[in-house]
Design a protein around this motif. Structure first.
Motif, PDB file in Angstrom:
ATOM      1  N   ASP A  51      -4.504   6.392  -0.087  1.00 52.40           N
ATOM      2  CA  ASP A  51      -3.859   5.094  -0.227  1.00 52.40           C
ATOM      3  C   ASP A  51      -3.994   4.591  -1.666  1.00 52.40           C
ATOM      4  OD1 ASP A  51      -3.238   5.009   2.474  1.00 52.40           O
ATOM      5  OD2 ASP A  51      -5.021   3.842   3.004  1.00 52.40           O
ATOM      6  N   VAL A  65      -8.257   0.438   3.763  1.00 49.80           N
ATOM      7  CA  VAL A  65      -7.643   1.534   3.008  1.00 49.80           C
ATOM      8  C   VAL A  65      -8.599   2.719   2.988  1.00 49.80           C
ATOM      9  CG1 VAL A  65      -6.051   0.245   1.562  1.00 49.80           C
ATOM     10  CG2 VAL A  65      -8.437   0.444   0.863  1.00 49.80           C
ATOM     11  N   ILE A  78      -3.300   0.876  -3.555  1.00 46.35           N
ATOM     12  CA  ILE A  78      -2.941  -0.534  -3.402  1.00 46.35           C
ATOM     13  C   ILE A  78      -2.200  -0.994  -4.651  1.00 46.35           C
ATOM     14  CG2 ILE A  78      -3.824  -2.876  -3.033  1.00 46.35           C
ATOM     15  CD1 ILE A  78      -6.432  -1.483  -1.997  1.00 46.35           C
ATOM     16  N   TRP A 109     -10.396  -4.912   2.700  1.00 48.88           N
ATOM     17  CA  TRP A 109      -9.927  -5.874   1.698  1.00 48.88           C
ATOM     18  C   TRP A 109      -9.499  -7.181   2.354  1.00 48.88           C
ATOM     19  CZ3 TRP A 109      -8.074  -5.504  -3.652  1.00 48.88           C
ATOM     20  CH2 TRP A 109      -8.505  -4.354  -4.308  1.00 48.88           C
ATOM     21  N   ILE A 149       0.855  -1.184   0.000  1.00 49.30           N
ATOM     22  CA  ILE A 149       0.000   0.000   0.000  1.00 49.30           C
ATOM     23  C   ILE A 149       0.889   1.232   0.000  1.00 49.30           C
ATOM     24  CG2 ILE A 149      -1.761   1.312   1.235  1.00 49.30           C
ATOM     25  CD1 ILE A 149      -2.716  -1.343   2.439  1.00 49.30           C
TER      26      ILE A 149
END
Length: 315
Positions: free
Chosen positions: A287, A283, A289, A226, A78
């Protein structure tokens, strides 16, 4: 083998059939798939239960270091404090967006990303105002639309009334740490740009993104939970999904993402898949990913939110 900081070694086992038991004996066994109807969420309890082991790195990390430490080793990461959402993120407003693009058609689905429908932007906005459990997950199709514009120009036809979404994709850029997309390096523009606009408690079922690609996902607004499995856990997903034949259905008469997160996920924590546990994390805006290819994942939207994303072919 010796430990390397630059790469991860994968071994191919030959002569393996689809029925071979290559996972640990407890990977998928004894999972209660009869999911009860979920109750209200206790957000603080969720935060307490999540063991977040995903490495965070500054968006200022050099592309060379990011590629060496994460991309080539297929490591989830991240990037934090990213500002790559550009004009799109700075000016985001749900009502203004779907007013501006009210005549455009958007891919919208209900609940957890199944059963997509093309709906006009002005009608999507009505669903959000009614607090329906919906997701707009729309492929912006930059290549398709550029070809259409080129053809119209060749035929000397007007482009004034085009309802493509190229300008939406042009309002953000990819973080500099993300490696160069080899598709683009080869001169191949593609259609792998996406926008995700969601209501609270909507989400996705377990799924894989496009083959041969990795992905980046940048948060504009909201909070997402997630869950990501190790690479190449591709088969037998039905063994760890809620069974609609015995699950208590909610008001939408279907098994939802919330059911899975509330009932199935706690049973999978601590299990090993190819010797590795699943990873889960939250997140929020800022952020980005980095998701290596072939990693099964699912997402629960804890708040109304927006994200932009893309799939690409890495070095």
């Amino acid at each position: 083998f010796s430990t390397s900081s630059d790469s991860t070694t994968y071994l191919k086992i030959s002569n393996i059939s689809e029925n071979a038991l290559i996972f640990g004996s407890e990977a998928f066994n004894q999972v209660d798939k009869c999911c009860p109807e979920p109750k209200d969420f206790d957000l603080q309890k969720i935060l307490d239960d999540i063991t977040d082991t995903v490495e965070r790195v500054s968006c200022d990390i050099s592309r060379e270091n990011f590629e060496r430490n994460f991309v080539r080793r297929k490591r989830l990461a991240i990037l934090t404090n990213c500002s790559n959402t550009g004009k799109f993120g700075e000016n985001w407003n749900l009502e203004e967006f779907f007013t501006k693009y009210g005549d455009f058609m958007w891919d919208m689905n209900y609940g957890q990303g199944d059963g997509r429908n093309e709906i006009r932007g002005e009608n999507v906005l009505e669903h959000f105002k009614k607090n329906s459990s919906v997701i707009v997950f729309d492929r912006l199709r930059k290549r398709t639309n550029l070809l259409r514009r080129r053809n119209l120009a060749f035929l000397n036809q007007s482009q004034e009334d085009l309802t493509d979404k190229i300008e939406v994709a042009d309002d953000w850029f990819i973080p500099s740490a993300i490696p160069e997309d080899l598709f683009l390096s080869a001169g191949l523009t593609h259609d792998y740009q996406f926008i995700n606009i969601n209501t609270k408690h909507s989400g996705t079922s377990l799924h894989l993104d496009m083959e041969q690609t990795s992905g980046w996902i940048s948060m504009v607004e909201g909070l997402k939970w997630w869950v990501v499995f190790p690479p190449d856990v591709l088969s037998d997903m039905e063994k760890i999904e809620c069974d609609p034949r015995c699950s208590e259905l909610d008001q939408h008469t279907s098994v939802t993402t919330i059911d899975w997160f509330k009932h199935i996920l706690p049973q999978l924590r601590g299990r090993l898949f190819y010797g590795r546990p699943l990873q889960e994390f939250l997140v929020s805006p800022g952020d980005t990913i980095y998701l290596p290819g072939y990693m099964v994942h699912t997402v629960l939207n804890m708040e109304e939110g927006v994200s932009v994303s893309g799939d690409q072919f890495d070095p």
